[in-house]
Design an enzyme around this catalytic site. Sequence first.
Site, PDB file in Angstrom:
ATOM      1  N   GLY A  97       1.045  -0.642  -0.086  1.00  0.00           N
ATOM      2  CA  GLY A  97       0.178   0.283  -0.173  1.00  0.00           C
ATOM      3  C   GLY A  97       0.626   1.785   0.011  1.00  0.00           C
ATOM      4  O   GLY A  97       0.344   2.402   0.041  1.00  0.00           O
ATOM      5  N   LEU A  98       1.889   1.152  -0.012  1.00  0.00           N
ATOM      6  CA  LEU A  98       2.851   2.461  -0.097  1.00  0.00           C
ATOM      7  C   LEU A  98       3.247   2.074  -1.975  1.00  0.00           C
ATOM      8  O   LEU A  98       4.523   3.346  -2.029  1.00  0.00           O
ATOM      9  CB  LEU A  98       4.548   2.159   0.460  1.00  0.00           C
ATOM     10  CG  LEU A  98       3.912   1.795   2.046  1.00  0.00           C
ATOM     11  CD1 LEU A  98       5.580   0.544   2.518  1.00  0.00           C
ATOM     12  CD2 LEU A  98       3.776   3.516   2.343  1.00  0.00           C
ATOM     13  N   SER A  99       2.700   1.796  -2.792  1.00  0.00           N
ATOM     14  CA  SER A  99       2.421   2.278  -4.331  1.00  0.00           C
ATOM     15  C   SER A  99       3.728   2.424  -5.043  1.00  0.00           C
ATOM     16  O   SER A  99       4.336   2.992  -5.646  1.00  0.00           O
ATOM     17  CB  SER A  99       2.464   3.914  -4.420  1.00  0.00           C
ATOM     18  OG  SER A  99       1.991   3.722  -5.416  1.00  0.00           O
ATOM     19  N   SER A 100       4.227   0.791  -4.311  1.00  0.00           N
ATOM     20  CA  SER A 100       5.215   0.285  -4.941  1.00  0.00           C
ATOM     21  C   SER A 100       5.403   0.311  -6.359  1.00  0.00           C
ATOM     22  O   SER A 100       6.249   0.143  -7.346  1.00  0.00           O
ATOM     23  CB  SER A 100       5.879  -0.693  -4.527  1.00  0.00           C
ATOM     24  OG  SER A 100       4.460  -1.936  -4.245  1.00  0.00           O
ATOM     25  N   ALA A 149       5.875   3.512  -8.203  1.00  0.00           N
ATOM     26  CA  ALA A 149       7.131   3.535  -7.953  1.00  0.00           C
ATOM     27  C   ALA A 149       7.763   3.114  -9.129  1.00  0.00           C
ATOM     28  O   ALA A 149       9.157   3.135  -9.515  1.00  0.00           O
ATOM     29  CB  ALA A 149       7.744   3.293  -6.907  1.00  0.00           C
ATOM     30  N   ASP A 196      -0.320   8.248  -6.909  1.00  0.00           N
ATOM     31  CA  ASP A 196       0.359   7.864  -6.410  1.00  0.00           C
ATOM     32  C   ASP A 196       1.575   7.958  -6.761  1.00  0.00           C
ATOM     33  O   ASP A 196       2.457   8.731  -6.697  1.00  0.00           O
ATOM     34  CB  ASP A 196       0.494   6.271  -6.859  1.00  0.00           C
ATOM     35  CG  ASP A 196      -0.391   5.663  -6.184  1.00  0.00           C
ATOM     36  OD1 ASP A 196      -0.853   5.978  -4.925  1.00  0.00           O
ATOM     37  OD2 ASP A 196      -0.695   4.380  -6.790  1.00  0.00           O
TER      38      ASP A 196
HETATM   39  C1  GLA Z   1      -4.292   2.924  -4.427  1.00  0.00           C
HETATM   40  C2  GLA Z   1      -4.291   3.824  -5.619  1.00  0.00           C
HETATM   41  C3  GLA Z   1      -4.430   4.770  -5.628  1.00  0.00           C
HETATM   42  C4  GLA Z   1      -4.917   5.721  -4.855  1.00  0.00           C
HETATM   43  C5  GLA Z   1      -5.312   5.510  -3.655  1.00  0.00           C
HETATM   44  C6  GLA Z   1      -6.280   5.516  -2.190  1.00  0.00           C
HETATM   45  O1  GLA Z   1      -2.829   3.745  -3.521  1.00  0.00           O
HETATM   46  O2  GLA Z   1      -2.994   3.320  -7.081  1.00  0.00           O
HETATM   47  O3  GLA Z   1      -4.911   5.691  -7.237  1.00  0.00           O
HETATM   48  O4  GLA Z   1      -6.279   5.917  -5.007  1.00  0.00           O
HETATM   49  O5  GLA Z   1      -4.992   3.965  -3.345  1.00  0.00           O
HETATM   50  O6  GLA Z   1      -5.975   7.044  -2.052  1.00  0.00           O
END
Ligand code: GLA
Length: 412
Positions: A125-128, A131, A173
Amino acid sequence: MVVVSPYRICPLGAHIDHQGGTVSAMTINKGILLGFVPSDDTQVTLQSGQFEGEVRLRIDEVQLPKHMYGTNGLTEQMDSSPPQEEWKWGNYARGAIYALQSKGNHLKTGITGFICGSEGLDSSGLSSSAAVGVAYLLAFESANGLVVSPTENIEYDRLIENEYLGLKNGILDQSAILLSSYGCLTFMNCKTIKHKLIHPPTVENNHEGEFGNAYKILLAFSGLKQALTTNPGYNRRVAECQEAAKILLQASGDEEMEPILSNVKPEVFEAHKSILEPNLAKRAEHYFSENERVMKGIEAWASGNLREFGELITASGLSSIQNYECGCEPLIQLYQVLLKAPGVLGTRFSGAGFRGCCIAFVEADKAEEAATFVVDEYSKLQPELASHLNQGPAVLICDASDSARVISNTFS
Ligand code: GLA
């Protein structure tokens, strides 16, 4: 050359980017490193620190979006591979090539690269995933001498996720990863794609001491991991928000507008919310209340009021649970444990909330104590999941960081 592509957190502004809402974000000092050398020809050869195998492709091969290989639903799309693909982790490199090609960039030079993420932080949930996408974009652009602005890269990464992989997410992200600056809060309007860096107060004006040293960012892991692209829950929530927007726009006579909640005025929502089904009313409630929290949070950050900033984060977390209904039980328990931990100013789940971790802002001098408290209490509630965490971090104490960049070392 090395691309540094940090992970991001979103203290306020969760789940509203895909509706054109306003969000806040920062990067942390953990992320992806991609070391590479440009090839003499079009060959791309990649290895990974986390995943097996070698990905080999040509940078001028035509890439087709994943849905062209599958027939039903997101899961199947993700599981069906393009014909010559041996290793699934190569999807993001293919997606980056797809994005660059589809905007007319002529790619001639491949790379030989090695990609590696901070240990144990993928699918948290850190947007790997963003990245990784950004890292490949920057490497391919650098090897091909392309000068690309952050705004263009935000769009390229959107193409990787929305078109190539079929996830209907917003632009939070990659915007955080490409625009953030150390010590600032990145404020982004996801409809206009306009952003602003919110500076904390200067040391002279801040009676509580230097702002940047006053807090730490705590990441508390649940032990649940899953790539967002394999979970249908995310796209389902996006569809519910759009449905709510459609009904509200019809009620106000604006049905010709795109059905996203940023096109609905707050007063229209107030006047017509009773016509929405309860679940749709909750999604819209989250959207409008979260936008307000972001605006208040920006003021709190700019005036150095970490306590208020933290309270807003916790309220945002609660709205994700009650209105957006996206947390799972272990993450909700972790959130509740963090609320009781010493020095915690505010907490919420990170990312989509279906797996991964909670983030917390914590007073710097209590961070260690808070971390120990969380590890002890969470393992009492979820012994099974906590035992999986032995292979990775259970809690990490991090600092804020900068935007993604390419570091090159030229010897003369
Ligand atoms: C994920 C999605 C984002 C955003 C978040 C929630 O990271 O990739 O676009 O919607 O969830 O805030």
